[in-house]
Write an enzyme that holds these catalytic residues in place. Structure first.
Site, PDB file in Angstrom:
ATOM      1  N   LYS A  91      27.637  46.024 -28.861  1.00  0.00           N
ATOM      2  CA  LYS A  91      26.477  46.513 -29.424  1.00  0.00           C
ATOM      3  C   LYS A  91      26.772  47.744 -30.467  1.00  0.00           C
ATOM      4  O   LYS A  91      26.534  47.696 -31.427  1.00  0.00           O
ATOM      5  CB  LYS A  91      25.462  47.157 -28.106  1.00  0.00           C
ATOM      6  CG  LYS A  91      24.631  46.513 -27.666  1.00  0.00           C
ATOM      7  CD  LYS A  91      23.825  47.108 -26.797  1.00  0.00           C
ATOM      8  CE  LYS A  91      23.244  46.325 -25.454  1.00  0.00           C
ATOM      9  NZ  LYS A  91      22.396  46.950 -24.496  1.00  0.00           N
ATOM     10  N   GLU A 123      26.689  39.848 -14.984  1.00  0.00           N
ATOM     11  CA  GLU A 123      26.516  41.196 -15.473  1.00  0.00           C
ATOM     12  C   GLU A 123      26.357  42.053 -14.246  1.00  0.00           C
ATOM     13  O   GLU A 123      26.789  43.269 -14.441  1.00  0.00           O
ATOM     14  CB  GLU A 123      24.955  41.235 -16.074  1.00  0.00           C
ATOM     15  CG  GLU A 123      24.861  42.663 -16.994  1.00  0.00           C
ATOM     16  CD  GLU A 123      23.645  42.497 -17.975  1.00  0.00           C
ATOM     17  OE1 GLU A 123      23.814  42.142 -19.014  1.00  0.00           O
ATOM     18  OE2 GLU A 123      22.734  42.998 -17.553  1.00  0.00           O
ATOM     19  N   GLU A 155      17.514  43.036 -30.954  1.00  0.00           N
ATOM     20  CA  GLU A 155      17.472  41.812 -31.069  1.00  0.00           C
ATOM     21  C   GLU A 155      15.746  41.857 -30.723  1.00  0.00           C
ATOM     22  O   GLU A 155      14.932  41.222 -31.752  1.00  0.00           O
ATOM     23  CB  GLU A 155      17.843  40.958 -30.043  1.00  0.00           C
ATOM     24  CG  GLU A 155      19.417  40.694 -30.287  1.00  0.00           C
ATOM     25  CD  GLU A 155      20.227  41.616 -29.331  1.00  0.00           C
ATOM     26  OE1 GLU A 155      19.807  42.734 -29.187  1.00  0.00           O
ATOM     27  OE2 GLU A 155      21.409  41.204 -28.969  1.00  0.00           O
ATOM     28  N   GLY A 166      17.004  45.675 -15.371  1.00  0.00           N
ATOM     29  CA  GLY A 166      16.752  44.539 -16.296  1.00  0.00           C
ATOM     30  C   GLY A 166      16.638  43.214 -15.646  1.00  0.00           C
ATOM     31  O   GLY A 166      15.763  42.477 -15.815  1.00  0.00           O
ATOM     32  N   ARG A 167      17.749  43.122 -15.046  1.00  0.00           N
ATOM     33  CA  ARG A 167      18.133  41.813 -14.430  1.00  0.00           C
ATOM     34  C   ARG A 167      17.458  41.360 -13.376  1.00  0.00           C
ATOM     35  O   ARG A 167      17.456  40.386 -12.534  1.00  0.00           O
ATOM     36  CB  ARG A 167      19.606  41.089 -14.474  1.00  0.00           C
ATOM     37  CG  ARG A 167      20.482  42.267 -13.754  1.00  0.00           C
ATOM     38  CD  ARG A 167      21.863  41.986 -14.137  1.00  0.00           C
ATOM     39  NE  ARG A 167      22.702  42.947 -13.432  1.00  0.00           N
ATOM     40  CZ  ARG A 167      23.020  44.101 -14.107  1.00  0.00           C
ATOM     41  NH1 ARG A 167      22.260  44.375 -15.205  1.00  0.00           N
ATOM     42  NH2 ARG A 167      23.760  44.986 -13.378  1.00  0.00           N
ATOM     43  N   LYS A 198      13.109  47.079 -21.585  1.00  0.00           N
ATOM     44  CA  LYS A 198      12.996  47.916 -20.736  1.00  0.00           C
ATOM     45  C   LYS A 198      13.026  49.541 -21.503  1.00  0.00           C
ATOM     46  O   LYS A 198      12.638  50.387 -21.357  1.00  0.00           O
ATOM     47  CB  LYS A 198      14.159  48.068 -19.691  1.00  0.00           C
ATOM     48  CG  LYS A 198      14.031  49.085 -18.610  1.00  0.00           C
ATOM     49  CD  LYS A 198      15.348  48.743 -17.861  1.00  0.00           C
ATOM     50  CE  LYS A 198      15.586  50.032 -17.024  1.00  0.00           C
ATOM     51  NZ  LYS A 198      16.609  49.938 -16.088  1.00  0.00           N
ATOM     52  N   HIS A 230      26.151  13.147 -15.617  1.00  0.00           N
ATOM     53  CA  HIS A 230      26.688  11.954 -16.579  1.00  0.00           C
ATOM     54  C   HIS A 230      27.178  12.999 -17.750  1.00  0.00           C
ATOM     55  O   HIS A 230      27.290  12.495 -18.950  1.00  0.00           O
ATOM     56  CB  HIS A 230      25.402  11.526 -17.137  1.00  0.00           C
ATOM     57  CG  HIS A 230      24.640  10.450 -16.112  1.00  0.00           C
ATOM     58  ND1 HIS A 230      24.955   9.163 -15.976  1.00  0.00           N
ATOM     59  CD2 HIS A 230      23.682  10.760 -15.351  1.00  0.00           C
ATOM     60  CE1 HIS A 230      24.200   8.717 -14.851  1.00  0.00           C
ATOM     61  NE2 HIS A 230      23.480   9.808 -14.417  1.00  0.00           N
TER      62      HIS A 230
HETATM   63  O1  F6P Z   1      22.677  43.085 -22.610  1.00  0.00           O
HETATM   64  C1  F6P Z   1      22.349  44.164 -21.958  1.00  0.00           C
HETATM   65  C2  F6P Z   1      20.924  44.558 -21.454  1.00  0.00           C
HETATM   66  O2  F6P Z   1      20.666  45.925 -21.139  1.00  0.00           O
HETATM   67  C3  F6P Z   1      20.522  43.814 -20.091  1.00  0.00           C
HETATM   68  O3  F6P Z   1      20.955  44.491 -19.101  1.00  0.00           O
HETATM   69  C4  F6P Z   1      19.120  43.837 -20.281  1.00  0.00           C
HETATM   70  O4  F6P Z   1      18.458  42.953 -19.480  1.00  0.00           O
HETATM   71  C5  F6P Z   1      18.779  43.602 -21.815  1.00  0.00           C
HETATM   72  O5  F6P Z   1      19.944  44.236 -22.413  1.00  0.00           O
HETATM   73  C6  F6P Z   1      17.780  44.041 -22.504  1.00  0.00           C
HETATM   74  O6  F6P Z   1      17.431  45.194 -22.473  1.00  0.00           O
HETATM   75  P1  F6P Z   1      15.959  45.742 -22.699  1.00  0.00           P
HETATM   76  O7  F6P Z   1      15.054  45.109 -21.764  1.00  0.00           O
HETATM   77  O8  F6P Z   1      16.190  47.213 -22.768  1.00  0.00           O
HETATM   78  O9  F6P Z   1      15.544  45.277 -24.102  1.00  0.00           O
END
Ligand code: F6P
Length: 531
Positions: A495, A335, A197, A249-250, A191, A366
């Site tokens: 972060k 979250e 990452e 995002g979620r 987003k 199990h």
């Molecule tokens: O972990 C925090 C967060 O902002 C989530 O809410 C989101 O889904 C994820 O990081 C990834 O964010 P982005 O889509 O901006 O890479």
């Protein structure tokens, strides 16, 4: 609020009664304590909720202005009030529901135009020589499409899809090792297009593609709200699918973030998935009180967590392809509602979102069900199961699966008393004191609550309903707790510290007094032990 005290009093009065006694008292309990849509049924009769409790829970929802908040969300009001944003993931599946206004502008033409661009691009990729699609994203840019892609694998008729999320190089290395760079499409899903990452993995994938004969200029696409940053990365605007900041995002699997899913299952099946979400929205907006599935699922959650004090809930899909649902719900629920500060800035006087965990049945049986049945903590369980599987030739497997699911909720409720345990121990030949000792180990306390969500088959429409059901459940719980379920400030500090620690870990900066002694010692160990 008096409704909270009413509920606490009801709990104090009823906490020791047996759920089985509620069935004895009300022969119609299974019907009376179920809610449903045309094709989906939520049975919450195997809980300690009775008519008075339910009435008090519904009164709590009314007193929390749930209807006002619900209407505000659907109408595009900025209910994410720490970020001053509307919350309109529902617009992404509002296929024929009319205009949705944000700041005086109808957002639906833009939503439908992007959906049409996704459709055209998905068809193009499906008709091309692309054999594999790699979605690089994390959190909401990974968990939704990854969970849904596994859930709908019987509908896959496009290229294979893979999901890379972790910054641990093992994730991307293991994935790319299987692929041909010339026939791979990389989708960078972020987003913000700043998540460390995702951007690290995207750069690694780009270098791999260049080094192995692929063409990043044509084999990369981006899903993001930040079109300036996707351009800086070198992704042609024709392959950038944007969305607005009113999609959290979620909550984003319904739009561009679902592109890898659409490529895998095809636009028609993706459309059915959206229809399922839209059907649940309509149900949530119009079904009355106890008939309303998301509302009842939320109220059962409030009862177990905030009133009864059960700190966790287990999500137990008896559906192998929903194996990633617990991880998906961990982000969606934890979250969203894992916060101590309420909308008005005050600290919550009660526990907020529960710990959500679980795994697919029967495997969990199990592994951790021992604790669920005989441990000292009560874990409310949420079972999910389909009437029919996707393997008609293996229908006997499915019947066994369903029998196990039903057996678990029955065992949790009924338990096994000491007399029955003694009979079993005696049948094994134990006598006297040893019989008593052996019997004690075979007692199941029972009276452990569970719900069961049952649906005909895990098809795209049903999956859409299930995801939207949980989204609205989280919303209702957040409203009742007075929480803004749509921000996530709690992920920021880690972060920031990771950014400042990186040069120290790299050895470019000295570990200073700013580091606490534990962190400094761990950094020293790292430096001493790596090649
Ligand atoms: O972990 C925090 C967060 O902002 C989530 O809410 C989101 O889904 C994820 O990081 C990834 O964010 P982005 O889509 O901006 O890479």
């Amino acid at each position: 609020m008096t409704q909270w005290s009413t509920l606490s009093e009801l709990h104090a009065k009823t906490r020791d009664r047996r759920i089985t006694d509620l069935f004895d008292a009300d022969p119609n309990r299974a019907e009376d304590f179920s809610a449903g849509t045309e094709n989906m049924r939520l049975d919450y009769s195997k809980t300690n909720i009775d008519a008075d409790t339910r009435a008090a829970l519904l009164a709590l929802a009314r007193a929390s202005d749930l209807v006002g908040m619900r209407d505000a969300m659907f109408s595009g009001a900025p209910i994410n009030d720490t970020e001053t944003r509307a919350v309109l993931h529902t617009a992404l599946r509002n296929l024929d529901g009319g205009p949705v206004m944000v700041d005086g502008t109808d957002v639906m033409p833009g939503v439908l135009a992007t959906l049409e661009r996704m459709r055209a691009y998905a068809e193009e990729v499906r008709a091309s020589t692309i054999t594999d699609v790699v979605n690089i994203g994390i959190g909401g840019s990974d968990l939704g499409p990854a969970m849904a892609a596994q859930a709908l694998s019987p509908y896959h008729d496009g290229p294979r899809v893979h999901f890379v999320s972790n910054v641990d190089g093992a994730d991307i290395a293991d994935t790319l090792a299987l692929l041909d760079a010339k026939t791979t499409l990389v989708i960078v899903a972020s987003k913000t297009f700043t998540t460390i990452e995702t951007m690290t993995n995207a750069r690694t994938a780009r270098a791999w593609m260049r080094d192995h004969g692929g063409d990043p200029a044509t084999q990369f696409a981006a899903l993001s709200t930040a079109e300036d940053k996707t351009a800086d990365f070198g992704i042609d605007a024709a392959r950038v699918f944007g969305f607005e900041d009113w999609v959290g995002g979620r909550y984003s699997v319904w739009g561009p973030i679902g592109l890898s899913l659409m490529i895998a299952i095809g636009p028609r099946a993706f459309h059915a998935f959206l229809r399922g979400g839209q059907a649940m929205d309509t149900h949530f907006r119009h079904a009355e009180g106890a008939e309303n599935l998301p509302l009842m699922l939320a109220l059962v959650g409030i009862w177990h967590n905030q009133i009864c004090g059960h700190a966790t809930r287990a999500v137990l899909p008896y559906d192998e392809r929903l194996g990633q649902l617990p991880a998906y719900l961990q982000q969606l629920e934890m979250e969203s509602n894992g916060k101590g500060t309420r909308r008005d800035g005050s600290h919550s006087p009660r526990d907020t979102g529960p710990v959500v965990w679980g795994a697919a049945g029967t495997n969990g049986q199990h592994a951790f069900y021992q604790l669920i049945h005989q441990g000292t903590r009560v874990i409310p369980c949420e079972f999910l199961v389909a009437a029919e599987g996707h393997e008609p030739e293996l229908a006997h497997h499915h019947r066994l699966l369903v029998a196990n699911c039903l057996a678990q909720s029955k065992a949790l409720m009924q338990g096994r008393d000491l007399d029955a345990a003694r009979t079993i121990a005696a049948s094994k030949g134990f006598e006297g004191a040893e019989l008593e000792r052996q019997a004690a180990h075979r007692v199941f306390p029972g009276n452990r609550p569970s719900t069961t969500l049952i649906y005909p088959k895990l098809d795209p429409f049903t999956l859409g309903q299930i995801i939207a059901l949980y989204e609205h459940r989280v919303f209702v719980e957040g409203v009742i707790l007075g929480i803004n379920s749509f921000d996530q400030w709690g992920v920021e500090l880690g972060k920031e510290l990771a950014t400042s620690l990186q040069p120290v870990v790299d050895g470019e900066e000295e570990s200073t007094d700013a580091q606490d002694p534990s962190t400094a010692a761990l950094v020293a160990y790292l430096h001493a032990h790596r090649a």
